[in-house]
Write an enzyme that holds these catalytic residues in place. Structure first.
Site, PDB file in Angstrom:
ATOM      1  N   CYS A   1      16.314 -14.329   1.384  1.00  0.00           N
ATOM      2  CA  CYS A   1      15.033 -14.148   2.086  1.00  0.00           C
ATOM      3  C   CYS A   1      14.683 -12.669   2.237  1.00  0.00           C
ATOM      4  O   CYS A   1      13.518 -12.310   2.214  1.00  0.00           O
ATOM      5  CB  CYS A   1      15.054 -14.863   3.424  1.00  0.00           C
ATOM      6  SG  CYS A   1      16.434 -14.399   4.473  1.00  0.00           S
TER       7      CYS A   1
ATOM      8  N   LYS B   1      19.895 -31.439   8.563  1.00  0.00           N
ATOM      9  CA  LYS B   1      19.421 -31.892   7.253  1.00  0.00           C
ATOM     10  C   LYS B   1      19.580 -30.745   6.275  1.00  0.00           C
ATOM     11  O   LYS B   1      18.807 -29.794   6.256  1.00  0.00           O
ATOM     12  CB  LYS B   1      17.949 -32.312   7.286  1.00  0.00           C
ATOM     13  CG  LYS B   1      17.562 -33.053   6.002  1.00  0.00           C
ATOM     14  CD  LYS B   1      16.143 -32.790   5.528  1.00  0.00           C
ATOM     15  CE  LYS B   1      16.013 -31.634   4.583  1.00  0.00           C
ATOM     16  NZ  LYS B   1      16.657 -31.762   3.275  1.00  0.00           N
TER      17      LYS B   1
ATOM     18  N   GLU C   1       6.549 -14.473  -2.336  1.00  0.00           N
ATOM     19  CA  GLU C   1       8.007 -14.487  -2.436  1.00  0.00           C
ATOM     20  C   GLU C   1       8.397 -15.178  -3.743  1.00  0.00           C
ATOM     21  O   GLU C   1       8.064 -16.335  -3.968  1.00  0.00           O
ATOM     22  CB  GLU C   1       8.603 -15.250  -1.249  1.00  0.00           C
ATOM     23  CG  GLU C   1      10.112 -15.243  -1.252  1.00  0.00           C
ATOM     24  CD  GLU C   1      10.717 -15.924  -0.035  1.00  0.00           C
ATOM     25  OE1 GLU C   1      10.346 -17.075   0.250  1.00  0.00           O
ATOM     26  OE2 GLU C   1      11.559 -15.298   0.629  1.00  0.00           O
TER      27      GLU C   1
ATOM     28  N   GLU D   1      12.705 -19.283  10.300  1.00  0.00           N
ATOM     29  CA  GLU D   1      13.106 -18.127   9.485  1.00  0.00           C
ATOM     30  C   GLU D   1      12.484 -18.354   8.127  1.00  0.00           C
ATOM     31  O   GLU D   1      12.955 -19.197   7.354  1.00  0.00           O
ATOM     32  CB  GLU D   1      14.631 -18.090   9.353  1.00  0.00           C
ATOM     33  CG  GLU D   1      15.353 -17.745  10.631  1.00  0.00           C
ATOM     34  CD  GLU D   1      15.356 -16.257  10.900  1.00  0.00           C
ATOM     35  OE1 GLU D   1      15.284 -15.469   9.946  1.00  0.00           O
ATOM     36  OE2 GLU D   1      15.408 -15.886  12.078  1.00  0.00           O
TER      37      GLU D   1
HETATM   38  P1  NAI Z   1      11.459 -25.567   1.279  1.00  0.00           P
HETATM   39  O1  NAI Z   1      10.880 -24.759   2.382  1.00  0.00           O
HETATM   40  O2  NAI Z   1      10.710 -26.745   0.760  1.00  0.00           O
HETATM   41  O3  NAI Z   1      12.904 -26.126   1.696  1.00  0.00           O
HETATM   42  C1  NAI Z   1      13.666 -25.714   2.808  1.00  0.00           C
HETATM   43  C2  NAI Z   1      14.137 -26.938   3.598  1.00  0.00           C
HETATM   44  O4  NAI Z   1      13.009 -27.601   4.158  1.00  0.00           O
HETATM   45  C3  NAI Z   1      14.853 -28.004   2.756  1.00  0.00           C
HETATM   46  O5  NAI Z   1      15.906 -28.562   3.508  1.00  0.00           O
HETATM   47  C4  NAI Z   1      13.765 -29.030   2.537  1.00  0.00           C
HETATM   48  O6  NAI Z   1      14.261 -30.328   2.305  1.00  0.00           O
HETATM   49  C5  NAI Z   1      13.029 -28.981   3.855  1.00  0.00           C
HETATM   50  N1  NAI Z   1      11.665 -29.494   3.811  1.00  0.00           N
HETATM   51  C6  NAI Z   1      10.821 -29.561   2.745  1.00  0.00           C
HETATM   52  N2  NAI Z   1       9.654 -30.121   3.098  1.00  0.00           N
HETATM   53  C7  NAI Z   1       9.738 -30.404   4.414  1.00  0.00           C
HETATM   54  C8  NAI Z   1       8.833 -30.991   5.362  1.00  0.00           C
HETATM   55  N3  NAI Z   1       7.630 -31.387   5.019  1.00  0.00           N
HETATM   56  N4  NAI Z   1       9.250 -31.111   6.642  1.00  0.00           N
HETATM   57  C9  NAI Z   1      10.470 -30.702   7.014  1.00  0.00           C
HETATM   58  N5  NAI Z   1      11.372 -30.165   6.166  1.00  0.00           N
HETATM   59  C10 NAI Z   1      11.012 -30.012   4.881  1.00  0.00           C
HETATM   60  O7  NAI Z   1      11.767 -24.599   0.106  1.00  0.00           O
HETATM   61  P2  NAI Z   1      11.879 -24.966  -1.465  1.00  0.00           P
HETATM   62  O8  NAI Z   1      10.732 -25.817  -1.909  1.00  0.00           O
HETATM   63  O9  NAI Z   1      13.229 -25.511  -1.688  1.00  0.00           O
HETATM   64  O10 NAI Z   1      11.751 -23.540  -2.143  1.00  0.00           O
HETATM   65  C11 NAI Z   1      10.468 -23.048  -2.491  1.00  0.00           C
HETATM   66  C12 NAI Z   1      10.331 -21.602  -2.164  1.00  0.00           C
HETATM   67  O11 NAI Z   1      10.486 -21.416  -0.758  1.00  0.00           O
HETATM   68  C13 NAI Z   1      11.359 -20.680  -2.747  1.00  0.00           C
HETATM   69  O12 NAI Z   1      11.046 -20.326  -4.037  1.00  0.00           O
HETATM   70  C14 NAI Z   1      11.315 -19.529  -1.805  1.00  0.00           C
HETATM   71  O13 NAI Z   1      10.277 -18.670  -2.137  1.00  0.00           O
HETATM   72  C15 NAI Z   1      11.047 -20.164  -0.484  1.00  0.00           C
HETATM   73  N6  NAI Z   1      12.274 -20.321   0.283  1.00  0.00           N
HETATM   74  C16 NAI Z   1      12.595 -19.340   1.137  1.00  0.00           C
HETATM   75  C17 NAI Z   1      13.771 -19.374   1.829  1.00  0.00           C
HETATM   76  C18 NAI Z   1      14.131 -18.289   2.749  1.00  0.00           C
HETATM   77  O14 NAI Z   1      15.264 -18.225   3.199  1.00  0.00           O
HETATM   78  N7  NAI Z   1      13.227 -17.402   3.075  1.00  0.00           N
HETATM   79  C19 NAI Z   1      14.731 -20.467   1.650  1.00  0.00           C
HETATM   80  C20 NAI Z   1      14.278 -21.500   0.748  1.00  0.00           C
HETATM   81  C21 NAI Z   1      13.097 -21.399   0.090  1.00  0.00           C
END
Ligand code: NAI
Ligand code: MG
Length: 504
Positions: A311, A202, A408, A277
């Site tokens: 990240c 996904k 973050e 991660e």
């Molecule tokens: P997110 O954690 O919501 O999204 C990452 C993935 O998780 C996406 O594919 C999303 O569709 C999926 N996801 C969202 N809700 C879920 C759920 N309940 N169950 C399973 N999968 C789910 O991150 P978002 O909202 O896009 O970004 C918000 C903040 O998160 C960013 O500003 C950043 O600080 C952090 N982030 C950190 C990352 C990293 O590599 N450390 C990568 C992405 C976001």
């Protein structure tokens, strides 16, 4: 600042052809098809707002079918029947196809995510191919052991023969973020396939295009039907359904710590194996004897690359008081020299953030920090027709309790703080719920290695930052994650061990 931005069309025929078909279907059982709901959502170029494609809004029913397809493929002759060498060659073939289509994949990545073409074409797309090449090499080297035992209660004249075998963990749900879309998908797919697992991927709803193109390339490489399924859609629906699904054996996730915690709860039903991660707030410690040119260049790359949506971004700089003013000054100059623009414009250093919501989020962190007394040394402005650009920003006087210092931000914002001695630097560096990465800048290598042992993080760089390779394990200590990706450890997360103990 006003940014004059016009839509830039991709040059490669492959990207043009891919975008010509506006509606992107999902991949289940080796076939591209509409989702059960027949609903679509748009994905846009974050620089211009131009709609690039419509993605299928996956549903719980689609997840059920994708998981069933992955389950069937897991024990199929077409997949399970491959020899390790054949599996390895298949991974190499996928790597070759990524390389052959590198221009096209890089253009699609840049259009969909915003990052500069240089970053896509010369860093992330080749690195994605390398994932498949590296893990492809493991296929023929996944070994069990024979184990001499100390059991002494076997009947007279009998002995124990014991050995282990390795098995794929099963059906893997891979859930990826929007910051480095193809690379994040490759980091999960490559070890999963090397181990003999099957996958439901996904991709992030903001940036699904390169994962879908990779799906086409994997079929072209000859990957058997159902081994990789791709369901686009929203996290709360598709992601949540996958993480709670009783027939998914493992979740490999990269994203926010907040969603990581939700996945831990969702996975409890059938005790899925998890690799997480998660976020970071990585410190860079600059000691007074550091090579200042190297340090400024490395830290600037470490925080501003991909507009800080990394990240391991070097978001907290601790500089010795004797050099701190110079660090602020030189980092500010480096920040101001970076050219913002459309990622496909060759002159661009930094593209937009992934969307308006993310740019607003970054701006809100900085505004809150300012209200609490932080000073902006450079940057601090949001711009662009769609409000998606954020200038590389250096802030000072950020106290440790401010959200600007603790959370973050995932944007091009670095806080610089002076320290007086190494102990103080270490206390600052470790004052975080995160433990993803950090860097140490000094010519005194004894000191560097001593500090490396004491900074609480999964990766420490010395006189560099954000250096990655598939050989190097990458994982988060503290609340930055569970488990490791890359290296032999990365493969382990996709394997189970079976012990066979025989009385012979
Ligand atoms: P997110 O954690 O919501 O999204 C990452 C993935 O998780 C996406 O594919 C999303 O569709 C999926 N996801 C969202 N809700 C879920 C759920 N309940 N169950 C399973 N999968 C789910 O991150 P978002 O909202 O896009 O970004 C918000 C903040 O998160 C960013 O500003 C950043 O600080 C952090 N982030 C950190 C990352 C990293 O590599 N450390 C990568 C992405 C976001
Ligand atoms: Mg997009």
């Amino acid at each position: 600042m006003t940014l004059a931005l016009t839509t830039i069309a991709p040059k490669s025929q492959g990207a043009r052809d891919f975008l010509a078909k506006r509606r992107k279907q999902i991949l289940i059982g080796g076939a591209w098809r509409n989702g059960a709901s027949a609903s679509w959502f748009e994905t846009a170029d974050p620089a211009t707002g131009e709609i690039l494609a419509e993605l299928c809004e996956g549903t719980v029913a689609d997840v059920d079918e994708a998981v069933a397809s992955a389950r069937t493929a897991l024990s199929s002759t077409a997949w399970k029947g491959l020899t390790p060498s054949q599996r390895g060659k298949l991974l190499w073939k996928i790597a070759e196809l990524i390389d052959t289509h590198a221009d096209e994949l890089a253009e699609l990545e840049t259009l969909d995510q915003g990052k500069s073409f240089r970053t896509s074409r010369f860093a992330e797309i080749p690195a994605s191919a390398e994932q498949f090449r590296y893990f492809g090499g493991f296929c023929t080297k996944i070994l069990g052991t024979t184990i001499p035992t100390s059991i002494s209660y076997q009947p007279a004249g009998k002995q124990i023969f014991a050995y282990t075998t390795r098995e794929p963990v099963g059906v893997v749900a891979a859930i990826t973020p929007w910051n480095s879309p193809l690379l994040m998908a490759a980091m999960k797919l490559a070890p999963a396939l090397a181990a003999g697992c099957t996958v439901v991927l996904k991709p992030a709803e903001e940036t699904s295009l390169t994962a879908l193109r990779l799906g086409e390339l994997m079929l072209e490489a000859g990957l058997p039907d159902g081994v990789v399924n791709i369901v686009t859609g929203f996290g709360e629906v598709v992601g949540a359904a996958l993480t709670a699904h009783p027939d998914v054996d493992k979740v490999a996730f990269t994203g926010s710590t907040e969603v990581g915690k939700m996945i831990v709860a969702a996975a409890a039903g059938n005790l899925k194996k998890l690799t997480l991660e998660l976020g970071g707030k990585s410190p860079a410690i600059i000691l007074p004897d550091a090579d200042m040119t190297l340090a400024i260049d490395g830290v600037a790359r470490g925080i501003f690359s991909n507009s800080g949506q990394v990240c391991v971004a070097a978001s907290r700089v601790y500089a010795h008081r004797s050099v701190c003013d110079a660090v602020v000054d030189r980092l500010s100059k480096a920040a101001s020299a970076l050219r913002l623009g459309h990622g496909l414009d060759p002159a661009t250093d930094l593209g937009p953030l992934v969307n308006r919501r993310q740019a607003d989020r970054v701006a809100a962190y900085v505004a809150e920090g300012q209200a609490e007394g932080a000073n902006i040394a450079s940057g601090g402005t949001q711009s662009g027709e769609c409000g998606t650009f954020y200038a590389p920003t250096v802030v000072t006087a950020v106290r440790s309790e401010m959200r600007l210092m603790r959370e973050e931000i995932f944007g091009p914002v670095v806080a610089v703080t002076p320290f007086d001695d190494v102990e103080e630097a270490l206390t600052y560096a470790n004052d975080s719920p995160y433990g993803l990465a950090g860097s140490i800048w000094t010519k005194d290598l004894s000191c560097a290695h001593r500090l490396a042992a004491q900074v609480k993080a999964g990766t420490i760089w010395i006189n560099c930052h954000s250096y990655f390779s598939p050989e190097l394990p990458k994982g988060g200590h503290r609340q930055s994650g569970w488990g490791y990706e890359n290296g032999a450890l990365g493969l382990e997360n996709y394997l189970e061990t079976k012990t066979v103990c025989a009385l012979i």
